[in-house]
Design an enzyme around this catalytic site. Sequence first.
Site, PDB file in Angstrom:
ATOM      1  N   TRP A  71     -12.263 -19.434 -12.636  1.00 39.09           N
ATOM      2  CA  TRP A  71     -12.485 -18.707 -11.379  1.00 39.09           C
ATOM      3  C   TRP A  71     -11.461 -19.132 -10.328  1.00 39.09           C
ATOM      4  O   TRP A  71     -11.361 -18.493  -9.271  1.00 39.09           O
ATOM      5  CB  TRP A  71     -13.906 -18.927 -10.876  1.00 39.09           C
ATOM      6  N   ASP A  72     -10.693 -20.155 -10.619  1.00 41.19           N
ATOM      7  CA  ASP A  72      -9.571 -20.546  -9.767  1.00 41.19           C
ATOM      8  C   ASP A  72      -8.750 -19.319  -9.371  1.00 41.19           C
ATOM      9  O   ASP A  72      -8.281 -19.196  -8.236  1.00 41.19           O
ATOM     10  CB  ASP A  72      -8.632 -21.515 -10.516  1.00 41.19           C
ATOM     11  N   GLU A 100     -19.074 -29.748  -9.515  1.00 44.26           N
ATOM     12  CA  GLU A 100     -19.533 -30.119 -10.859  1.00 44.26           C
ATOM     13  C   GLU A 100     -20.130 -31.518 -10.922  1.00 44.26           C
ATOM     14  O   GLU A 100     -20.417 -32.018 -12.006  1.00 44.26           O
ATOM     15  CB  GLU A 100     -18.382 -29.981 -11.851  1.00 44.26           C
ATOM     16  N   GLN A 132     -16.077 -31.498  -5.312  1.00 41.95           N
ATOM     17  CA  GLN A 132     -15.230 -30.540  -4.603  1.00 41.95           C
ATOM     18  C   GLN A 132     -16.076 -29.744  -3.619  1.00 41.95           C
ATOM     19  O   GLN A 132     -17.300 -29.730  -3.706  1.00 41.95           O
ATOM     20  CB  GLN A 132     -14.600 -29.593  -5.613  1.00 41.95           C
TER      21      GLN A 132
END
Lengths: 740, 740
Positions: free
Chosen positions: A341-342, A468, A577
Site C-alpha cells: 500500500w506504500d 505493525e 510507524q
Amino acid sequence: MKNINRVNRVKKEELLVDESIFSIANGYMGTRGTFTEGYGTEYEYNQTYINGLYEFYDYHYEENLTGFPQEGQKFVNIIDGTNIRITFQKNRINLETCNIVSLEREYNLEKGITLRKIHYQTKDEKYDFYLEETKFVSRFIKELIGIELIIYSPNYPHEIKVKSFLRQSKRNHEKNNDPRIQTLDNSMEIIAIDCEKGSITSKTERSKFTVESTMIHNVDLYNKVDDKMIKASGYFKIDKPLKVQKYVIHSSSLYDENYEARTKEIVKKLESLSWDNLLQEQEKYSNEFWNNSNIETTNAETTKLLNYNIYQLNNCGGESDIHNISAKGLSGEGYEGHYFWDTEIYMIPFFVLTNPLKAKNLLLYRYQTLELAREEARELGYSKGVKIPWRTINGEEASPYYPAGSAQFHINSDVAYAIVKYFEATNDIDFLINYGFEMLIETARFLQEATNYHEGFYHLNSVTGPDEYTTVVDDNFYTNILMKYHFNETVYLYNKYKKELEKCISKLGITEKEMKVLEDIGENIYLPFDKELNIFAQDKNFLSKARLNLDDIPKDKFPLLLNYHPLYLYKHQVLKQADTMLALLLLDFEQLDILEDTFNYYEPITTHDSSLSKCIYSIMAFKLNKSKMARKYFNEVLNTDYKNTHNNTEQGLHVANLGGSYIGFAYGVLGLRIHRGYLKLEPHRMNDLEGFNLKIQYQNETVTISLSDKLVIETTGDVKLNIYGKMIEVSNVYKTDLPE
Amino acid sequence: MKNINRVNRVKKEELLVDESIFSIANGYMGTRGTFTEGYGTEYEYNQTYINGLYEFYDYHYEENLTGFPQEGQKFVNIIDGTNIRITFQKNRINLETCNIVSLEREYNLEKGITLRKIHYQTKDEKYDFYLEETKFVSRFIKELIGIELIIYSPNYPHEIKVKSFLRQSKRNHEKNNDPRIQTLDNSMEIIAIDCEKGSITSKTERSKFTVESTMIHNVDLYNKVDDKMIKASGYFKIDKPLKVQKYVIHSSSLYDENYEARTKEIVKKLESLSWDNLLQEQEKYSNEFWNNSNIETTNAETTKLLNYNIYQLNNCGGESDIHNISAKGLSGEGYEGHYFWDTEIYMIPFFVLTNPLKAKNLLLYRYQTLELAREEARELGYSKGVKIPWRTINGEEASPYYPAGSAQFHINSDVAYAIVKYFEATNDIDFLINYGFEMLIETARFLQEATNYHEGFYHLNSVTGPDEYTTVVDDNFYTNILMKYHFNETVYLYNKYKKELEKCISKLGITEKEMKVLEDIGENIYLPFDKELNIFAQDKNFLSKARLNLDDIPKDKFPLLLNYHPLYLYKHQVLKQADTMLALLLLDFEQLDILEDTFNYYEPITTHDSSLSKCIYSIMAFKLNKSKMARKYFNEVLNTDYKNTHNNTEQGLHVANLGGSYIGFAYGVLGLRIHRGYLKLEPHRMNDLEGFNLKIQYQNETVTISLSDKLVIETTGDVKLNIYGKMIEVSNVYKTDLPE
C-alpha cells in the site's frame, strides 16, 4: 547541476549502500550500482531485475492454517550482463589486487546516467589503471542497459584482457536473518545459448516467464560459451584510453509475447544509433522529467536530496499497468520486489501532482489484478467484493504472516483513497467510469461485509492498522476513518455521476439500497476517541495498554521487531510507524486541539522503525507549527538512504520514503492538500528554507508555487485554491504575503 | 468383566482407529494396536514410542520474528519389533492375500493385555489360518513389550515361514494436511547391529538419545542382518497350534545412563520368568489399579467406557518426573507427542483422586523443566519468573504459531491451580515446601510483570485464553480469573505456611512487599462482565463481535479451523472449546443466575472442535440441572475415541478427553469439587444412571461414594464434606437421601 556525488567510499558497507544509491532504472528494468569490472570480493553480486517478473516458491508453515498463501512470489535476478573483467598479467583489476588511489561517483540527474572514475594502483605500486564508467538504463529503449568503460594506464606496457560476461550472477555473501528480506538466489533457468548472437534465453520454471538477454560490444571481442555463460574476450593496449561500450538487451515475455522479434528490432535499431544518440535521448527524457517535477529551494542540500529522491522514485515503475512500484523499486532485493500500500499512500501523490498518467497506470495495475483480489476475499471467508493484497507482485496475496499482512484491511480503503484523490486532481471521468468506480465499489463491498453493527455503531474487528507493532485489533481508528471516507466518497460520486456511471452500476448490480448501507456505515462507523486525553485512540483498547518508554530501551535494541517478541510489542503502547496521525493527515483533520494532543500523545511512543513514519510526523509537525521538529523529521526523511539511517539501504532504496520526501515537502512545507474541487495551501517559511519553487499538475493546468519575499501562484488556467483558509480563484498569477 | 471388544473391523479407517483403541502402554513406552503379522497394505505403519524421548527438527518461518522457537521437538518412532511375518507358499498371511472370515479383538482391562483372534482364508478358499495374538507392554519391566502369536491351520499341510523383525518402521501412506499433525518419518539412526544378541542400537542425531532394542523368541529362529534390520526366521508346521512368543526390550539413555547394562539385566531377568509369570504381574498391576480407580454405575455401557478411558489415561505417563503425558499419550503421533496444559486441567484431577503420586510426578516434571521456562520468559521479553511452555516435550517452548500457543499465558495459572488442588487433596506439605511454592511464585512473577494497571484495575493484554478461535485479546476472563485464584492462593499459602516455607522464601527472595503486590492484583484484576446480559465476557471486546450462527454453517465445514481463515474466526463470536465456562467450573462459581446465563450464551456458539470442550459443558450442565443436555454431552465425551467422533482417533486417543471422562463423572455426575479443607459433593441421579460407586483418595484417606437408594459415603478416617451445601464430618459412614 542536479548531481549526487560520492568520493572514496570503498568499504564493504559503503559499496553495498552505494549499489542502491547509484542503482539505475527506467521503471521496467533496473540494475544496481555495482562496479562493471567487479570488486573481486566475496560480496560481489550483480543484480538486474525486470519489474513485475517474478518466480513462485513454496511457503512452508509449521502450522499451516486455512487460507494461508501456499506460494510466495519473488522478483528474479535475471541473467546479468553488467560485468566486464579487465585482466593484467593474469590478475584482474579490482579491490583485491589493487589499491584504490581515488574513487569518484556521480549520479547525473540531468543526463540520466551514473558516472564513476576510479584510479587503481597495483599493490607493488608498479602500475596505475584509470577506469571511467558510464551507465544507464535506457529511457528510449526500455529493454536496454548501456555501459561504457574507458580504460587507461600511463605505465602498463602490455595488453590487457577484456572479458565481458553474460551469465547468471551468483551470490557468495552471507544471507540475512531479517524477516523483511528474502534472498533471490533462485535465479532463472537457462534454456538456450546463442554464442554468435551473444544471447542467452532463460525462463522461470513455475511462473513461466522467458527472458532473452543479449550483449553487443563496440570493440571486437571473441564470444565463447563456457559453463552456461557467454564470455566475450579480446586483448588491447591501454597506453591510450580504451573505450569499451556494451549494450545489454533484456526482452521478456512479460512485456512482449514475441520477445525474440523484439530483440531483433532493438538490435536493428542500435545499428543506426550511436552511444551519443542514446545519451541524448536519456538527457531528453530527464529534461522532460525536470520540466514537470523540478523542485527548487533556497537550501542547496535540501534541493539536492529532494530532487534525487523523486528522480529515483520516478525510475521505479508506473510505466505500464502490468507492473507497480515495489517497496525497494528496482534498486535492491528487500521485500522480494513486492508491491504494498506504500504505492497508493506514499508514492502516488507525487505522480498525481507531476505525471498523472503514471498515477493512473499504478491504479490500473490494481484494476488488472482485481480478479485475484476477489479470490483472496473468498479465501478470507467473505462472499462479496475484493480484498486488495497486502503484498504481491502478480496480484495474489503473498503475505505469510497475516497479523502484519492480510489483516491490514485498510489497504482496500487506501486504494479507494488514491482513486478519489487522483480523480479530484485530474477530473479524469473516463477513468472513474471505466475502472475507478468499480474498484471503489468492490473494495467497499468486502469491507461492508466485514463490519459488525453493535450498540449503535459499526465496528471492524480483528484487523491490523498501518502500525505493525499492534496487530489484529478491534476498531483501528485509521482503518475505520479511511473506510468512512471511502464509503462517503463512493456514495458522493454515485449520486453525482449516476448517469455517467450507468454502465458500471448496471454491470455491478449496484442498488440504491446498497448505497444506503454504505452511507449508513459512513455515518455511523465507530471512531475511538478518549475524551479525557482529547485524542483519537489507535484502536478500541490501545490506550489501556502499558505505554512503552522508548528512552528506557537501549539504542541497539532498535528496530524493536528485531529484538522483541511480537507479543511483547503487541501488549504495549508502542508504534512502528504513524497510524492515527497518518489518518488525520489523509483526512485533513482540522480541529487543532485534538490534532495537537493526538500528535503529542503518539509521537513519543513512535519508533519510526518503519521508513513510512517520519514523513508523516514531519508533515503533521509542520501543520502544528512545530517547525523545528518538522524540519528535523523532514531532514531525516531526505537522508534516509543517502545517509543509510535505517542501516539497510544495501537492500534497496526506501521507495515509500522517497515519495515521503515529496509529500514531506508538498504536504509539509507547502501544506498542500487535494480537496474536492480545490487545492489547499499553507506554506511555511523557515530559517534554512526561506524560499522554494514547485510546479504541479492540477486539473489539467500547470500550477507553479513559489515563495520568495511573497508567495506567488502562477497557473495556466482557472484553479481554485484555499490559501490559509481563504478560498480564491486564480487564472493567471496570484501574490500574497505569508502570515506572521 | 472390564473388556472392550470389537468384531470384524477390517476397513482401513477401522483398522487405523483400532490401532489407537488397542494401543498398549505402561507410561514409559507404548505401541499401537497394529497386527503383528502386518496388514500388507500401503497404510501399514507400526509405531512404538518412548515417553519423553524426542528428536529436534528445524522450524522454518517465512517471516521469522524475534523469539519464535527455532527448533521443534517430536517424539520418535523408535526401532520396531512388533512385526512377525508368516509366509505360506511365498505369500504372506495378511489382508492382501487372504479374506478375513472373522476378527475378534479385546482389550482385557483386568489382565492388562490385548487379544486378537483372526481367521484368514486364502482367496482361493484352499487354506484357513487361525491366528491368536496377545500383547502387552509390561508393568513389571518398563522396557518390555510381550507378543504372543499362536498360529494354526487345519488344512495347510506345509511348513510356514516365521520371520520376526527388528527394524525401522517406514511410513508408506499419505501425509495429512491437518495443522495439528506432524509426521514422525524422521526416525532414529542405527549405529550398531548385533546379530547374535538380536539387538539394534539407534540414536537420535540432535537430541542425542540412544536406544538399545533387542528381540528374544521362545522358538528357534535364525537371526540374519539384512539392510539395516535383523530378521529372525524359521520354518514350522502348523497342523497343531504353533506358539511364537517374542519379547522386545527397548532400553534407552533417557531412563538409564547405562542402557546396555540395563538390557543385560532384563535379558537375565527374563531367563527366570515365564510368559505366564509376566502375565501374572500384568494382572497384578491391573488389580491394584482397579482397586484404586474402579468406577461402577448402573449403566453398563457408561461403566465400560468410563473404565476403559481411565485405564488408557493411566497408561499414558506420570510414572516419573522425566516425562509428562502427551495430548495423545503413547497411542499415536498426533501433536508429535507434546505435553500441553491438558495435563494440569484435564488429567491431573484423575490422578489426584486415585493415585496422588502420579499427580505429583506430573507436577515435578514442570519443576524439572523450570529453568527452560525461565529462559522462555526472557525470550518473551520479561525480566522475572517463568513462562510454562504451551507445548513441549523437553521443557522448551515449541509452539510455532504463537497466537494459539505461547500467547496462552493462562498455562502458568493452570499449573498453579493444579499445584493448589493437589495440595488441598493431599496435604503434601513436603511437596509444597520443596517444589510447589517455588512454582507458584515463579509462575506468578511472570504474570505479575505482564499485568498493566489502568483506571483502577489490573489488565492482561494480548493473551490467548483456552478457546483458540479467538486469539491475542485483552483481558481474557479465564486467564484473569485463574490468575486471581493463583495469586490469592499463593498469598494465602505464604501467610499460612510462612515458617515451613522459610527456606524457599529466602531462596527466592520473596518479600512482604511482593506478596502485597500479588494480593493487590488478586483483588483488583479486571473481570469483564456484561450487566445487561448478566454474563462474564470471554474477553474485553468479545461481546461486541459478530455472533456466528453455527446452524448456518454446513456440517462438512467442521472443524472450522480446517475450513476458515483464522481472521474470519477471530472476528466472530465463536468458540473452539469451553473458555469462560471452564473458568467458572475451576473456580466453582456459585451464583447460579450468572452461571446459567453465561452457559446459555456460550453453549450455542461453541463448536467443540477441540476435544477439551464437551466434558466441561457436560459438568456445567449437570451443575445447572440441565440433566438431559448434561447426559448427552457426557455420552459424547465417553464415546469420543470409541466412536471416533472427531474423525481423527487414528492419530491417537484424545487423552485430555479421557481425563474429561473422569471429571465428567466425578465433577459432573457426582458434583465433586476439591476445596480448601473439604470435599464438596452434589450427586445427580438420572434415569439411565441411577446408581454408582466411586472410590477416591483424599487427604490420605480412602473415600467411597455410592449412590443406590441412598447416597452412602464411607471413609477410612476423618474427612470433611460439603454435601448439597451442608458441611459434615465423616469418620466412617454417612448416609443421606438425594434431594428431590
